[in-house]
Design an enzyme around this catalytic site. Structure first.
Site, PDB file in Angstrom:
ATOM      1  N   ARG A   1     -26.155 -27.414   2.985  1.00 25.09           N
ATOM      2  CA  ARG A   1     -25.834 -26.695   1.739  1.00 25.09           C
ATOM      3  C   ARG A   1     -26.733 -27.131   0.584  1.00 25.09           C
ATOM      4  NH1 ARG A   1     -20.604 -23.784   1.896  1.00 25.09           N
ATOM      5  NH2 ARG A   1     -20.553 -23.231   4.074  1.00 25.09           N
TER       6      ARG A   1
ATOM      7  N   ASP B   1     -25.235 -16.762   5.569  1.00 26.85           N
ATOM      8  CA  ASP B   1     -23.934 -17.317   5.952  1.00 26.85           C
ATOM      9  C   ASP B   1     -23.726 -17.114   7.445  1.00 26.85           C
ATOM     10  OD1 ASP B   1     -21.396 -18.516   4.679  1.00 26.85           O
ATOM     11  OD2 ASP B   1     -20.615 -17.030   6.058  1.00 26.85           O
TER      12      ASP B   1
HETATM   13  O1  1CP Z   1     -28.104 -24.335   1.975  1.00 23.00           O
HETATM   14  C1  1CP Z   1     -27.518 -24.015   3.042  1.00 23.00           C
HETATM   15  O2  1CP Z   1     -26.985 -24.855   3.784  1.00 23.00           O
HETATM   16  C2  1CP Z   1     -27.619 -22.563   3.503  1.00 23.00           C
HETATM   17  C3  1CP Z   1     -26.507 -21.745   3.141  1.00 23.00           C
HETATM   18  C4  1CP Z   1     -25.218 -21.674   3.939  1.00 23.00           C
HETATM   19  C5  1CP Z   1     -24.885 -22.101   5.227  1.00 23.00           C
HETATM   20  C6  1CP Z   1     -25.735 -22.881   6.216  1.00 23.00           C
HETATM   21  C7  1CP Z   1     -24.089 -21.015   3.419  1.00 23.00           C
HETATM   22  C8  1CP Z   1     -24.013 -20.412   2.086  1.00 23.00           C
HETATM   23  N1  1CP Z   1     -23.115 -20.991   4.382  1.00 23.00           N
HETATM   24  C9  1CP Z   1     -23.571 -21.671   5.490  1.00 23.00           C
HETATM   25  C10 1CP Z   1     -22.872 -21.866   6.757  1.00 23.00           C
HETATM   26  C11 1CP Z   1     -21.402 -21.735   6.809  1.00 23.00           C
HETATM   27  N2  1CP Z   1     -20.614 -20.773   6.241  1.00 23.00           N
HETATM   28  C12 1CP Z   1     -20.580 -22.582   7.574  1.00 23.00           C
HETATM   29  C13 1CP Z   1     -21.096 -23.698   8.447  1.00 23.00           C
HETATM   30  C14 1CP Z   1     -21.398 -24.928   7.678  1.00 23.00           C
HETATM   31  C15 1CP Z   1     -20.206 -25.711   7.210  1.00 23.00           C
HETATM   32  O3  1CP Z   1     -19.405 -26.160   8.071  1.00 23.00           O
HETATM   33  O4  1CP Z   1     -20.094 -25.923   5.999  1.00 23.00           O
HETATM   34  C16 1CP Z   1     -19.259 -22.159   7.428  1.00 23.00           C
HETATM   35  C17 1CP Z   1     -18.016 -22.759   8.046  1.00 23.00           C
HETATM   36  C18 1CP Z   1     -19.289 -21.006   6.577  1.00 23.00           C
HETATM   37  C19 1CP Z   1     -18.133 -20.167   6.187  1.00 23.00           C
HETATM   38  C20 1CP Z   1     -18.067 -20.044   4.707  1.00 23.00           C
HETATM   39  N3  1CP Z   1     -18.841 -19.175   3.977  1.00 23.00           N
HETATM   40  C21 1CP Z   1     -17.338 -20.840   3.808  1.00 23.00           C
HETATM   41  C22 1CP Z   1     -16.385 -21.948   4.195  1.00 23.00           C
HETATM   42  C23 1CP Z   1     -14.973 -21.435   4.237  1.00 23.00           C
HETATM   43  C24 1CP Z   1     -14.016 -22.417   4.889  1.00 23.00           C
HETATM   44  O5  1CP Z   1     -13.482 -22.063   5.951  1.00 23.00           O
HETATM   45  O6  1CP Z   1     -13.810 -23.508   4.338  1.00 23.00           O
HETATM   46  C25 1CP Z   1     -17.660 -20.407   2.512  1.00 23.00           C
HETATM   47  C26 1CP Z   1     -17.105 -20.932   1.220  1.00 23.00           C
HETATM   48  C27 1CP Z   1     -18.611 -19.354   2.648  1.00 23.00           C
HETATM   49  C28 1CP Z   1     -19.326 -18.647   1.573  1.00 23.00           C
HETATM   50  C29 1CP Z   1     -20.587 -19.354   1.237  1.00 23.00           C
HETATM   51  N4  1CP Z   1     -21.633 -19.481   2.121  1.00 23.00           N
HETATM   52  C30 1CP Z   1     -22.674 -20.143   1.519  1.00 23.00           C
HETATM   53  C31 1CP Z   1     -22.269 -20.454   0.173  1.00 23.00           C
HETATM   54  C32 1CP Z   1     -23.127 -21.135  -0.854  1.00 23.00           C
HETATM   55  C33 1CP Z   1     -20.965 -19.959   0.022  1.00 23.00           C
HETATM   56  C34 1CP Z   1     -20.129 -20.022  -1.250  1.00 23.00           C
HETATM   57  C35 1CP Z   1     -20.261 -18.699  -1.949  1.00 23.00           C
HETATM   58  C36 1CP Z   1     -20.555 -18.809  -3.407  1.00 23.00           C
HETATM   59  O7  1CP Z   1     -21.694 -19.147  -3.853  1.00 23.00           O
HETATM   60  O8  1CP Z   1     -19.611 -18.502  -4.141  1.00 23.00           O
END
Ligand code: 1CP
Length: 345
Positions: A25, A74
């Site tokens: 992230r 994502d």
């Molecule tokens: O910089 C990076 O790492 C690239 C961006 C990235 C990645 C690799 C994002 C952006 N999401 C992910 C993968 C991701 N998405 C995972 C696997 C990694 C991990 O375990 O953290 C998972 C489980 C998700 C699902 C997801 N998408 C969540 C988590 C929800 C939960 O179950 O707790 C969330 C909050 C999102 C939306 C999201 N994706 C990425 C961001 C920055 C965000 C937040 C959105 C925003 O900016 O408001």
């Protein structure tokens, strides 16, 4: 012979002049320049616009001496491409959670360049801008982790609905996992063709399964993905498997022929390396909370991780999970510099 960038060399268990480091992230809300972009567009638009996705991917690379970039997207982006309606609030919410064989069969097979062309365009844009020594990572969610969102319908701590579904509906479960595996093979392959130099598979929720269920449910579709990408791996594109909360399942993960296993902070690196054996590199695993410690403590805890990883080649420094939005970017700068300085060989 041109030397491989440190990140790729470490992934392939070759010697490096210092331990490479990147941060899960790393493009995200702890960076003011990310919040600035994000204040103008919602998250989905950010992933659908190659110019913006490329910009936020590059933001942390401009700021810090990171050894890899990860494409901004994502794990649910390709799922949208399969025709499943969802939104981000901020985690993924599925309009009609998948519960029947009819719904599983109604999901379109993923044709990445047609269904999610913006991801490949983002990769091409970023690769053009990145310095040569900074490889670009493409990624996807592991089938069981995607299954948790698709069946559960929303983020959850325990994912009780999908975990009950595994046992109550084994046939639908197996079919959905197979379909997800096939889609992720096509997706990762397309990302490699668009310029991704390493491919990471996030098993964020695999730790919810005990070892027997992990072997029976999460591992087979992963075996299928890894087998489906052998030719890509043979071309020197390493596969990284992030086994979040993976301690209890490491014995099973050992059987997965990937190049790198990503470990969360609960796992002691030394014993994990021993267990995984000499043919796997490891990635991790500083607790993201430690970035809130005073400078001296942070540096000491970084040194602890480097020492636990040991002198053998094949360690990529990272956090044990995603960086927290409240983190001070200066702590990240300190971390990257200290990993480099402290690991010089
Ligand atoms: O910089 C990076 O790492 C690239 C961006 C990235 C990645 C690799 C994002 C952006 N999401 C992910 C993968 C991701 N998405 C995972 C696997 C990694 C991990 O375990 O953290 C998972 C489980 C998700 C699902 C997801 N998408 C969540 C988590 C929800 C939960 O179950 O707790 C969330 C909050 C999102 C939306 C999201 N994706 C990425 C961001 C920055 C965000 C937040 C959105 C925003 O900016 O408001």
């Amino acid at each position: 012979m041109t030397a491989l960038p440190p990140f790729l060399a470490a992934a392939l268990r070759q010697k490096t002049a210092h331990t490479p480091v990147w941060i899960m992230r790393q493009a995200g809300r702890y960076l003011p320049e990310y919040r600035e972009v994000r204040s103008k567009v919602d998250f989905a638009s950010l992933t659908h616009r190659p110019d913006l996705a490329a910009e936020v991917t590059l933001q942390p690379i401009r700021r810090f001496g990171l050894d890899a970039a990860i494409i901004f997207s994502d794990i649910m982006t390709p799922i949208e491409g399969m025709g499943v309606g969802l939104e981000y609030a901020p985690g993924p919410v599925i309009h009609n959670p998948i519960r029947t064989l009819t719904q599983v069969e109604a999901m379109r097979p993923l044709v990445p360049e047609q269904d999610v062309p913006y991801v490949m365009e983002s990769l091409r844009l970023v690769r053009r801008e990145l310095p040569a020594h900074v490889p670009l990572i493409g990624f996807c969610g592991a089938p069981f982790t995607l299954f948790c969102y698709l069946v559960g319908g929303k983020p959850s701590k325990e994912f009780s609905v999908p975990r009950a579904f595994v046992h109550g509906e084994p046939i639908v479960t197996a079919r959905l996992l197979d379909r997800l595996a096939d889609a992720m093979i096509a997706y990762l392959r397309a990302q490699a063709e668009a310029g991704a130099q390493a491919l990471m598979i996030f098993e964020s929720w695999g730790g919810l399964l005990g070892p027997a269920d992990f072997r029976a449910v999460a591992l087979p579709p992963m075996q299928r993905i890894v087998a489906g990408l052998q030719d890509i791996r043979a071309r020197g594109v390493p596969l990284i498997y992030f086994a979040n909360q993976g301690m209890a399942n490491l014995e099973a993960v050992k059987d997965l022929p990937v190049d790198v296993v990503g470990l969360d902070w609960r796992v002691p690196l030394g014993p994990a390396r021993k267990l995984l054996g000499p043919d796997k590199a490891v990635q991790g695993n500083l607790d993201p909370a430690v970035l809130f410690a005073p400078k001296d403590t942070l540096c000491r805890r970084i040194d602890d991780v480097l020492r636990d990883a040991g002198p053998a080649p094949g360690h990529i420094f990272n956090l044990g999970h995603g960086i927290w939005p409240e983190t001070d970017p200066d702590a990240v700068a300190r971390l990257v510099d200290h990993v480099h300085e402290s690991s010089v060989r």
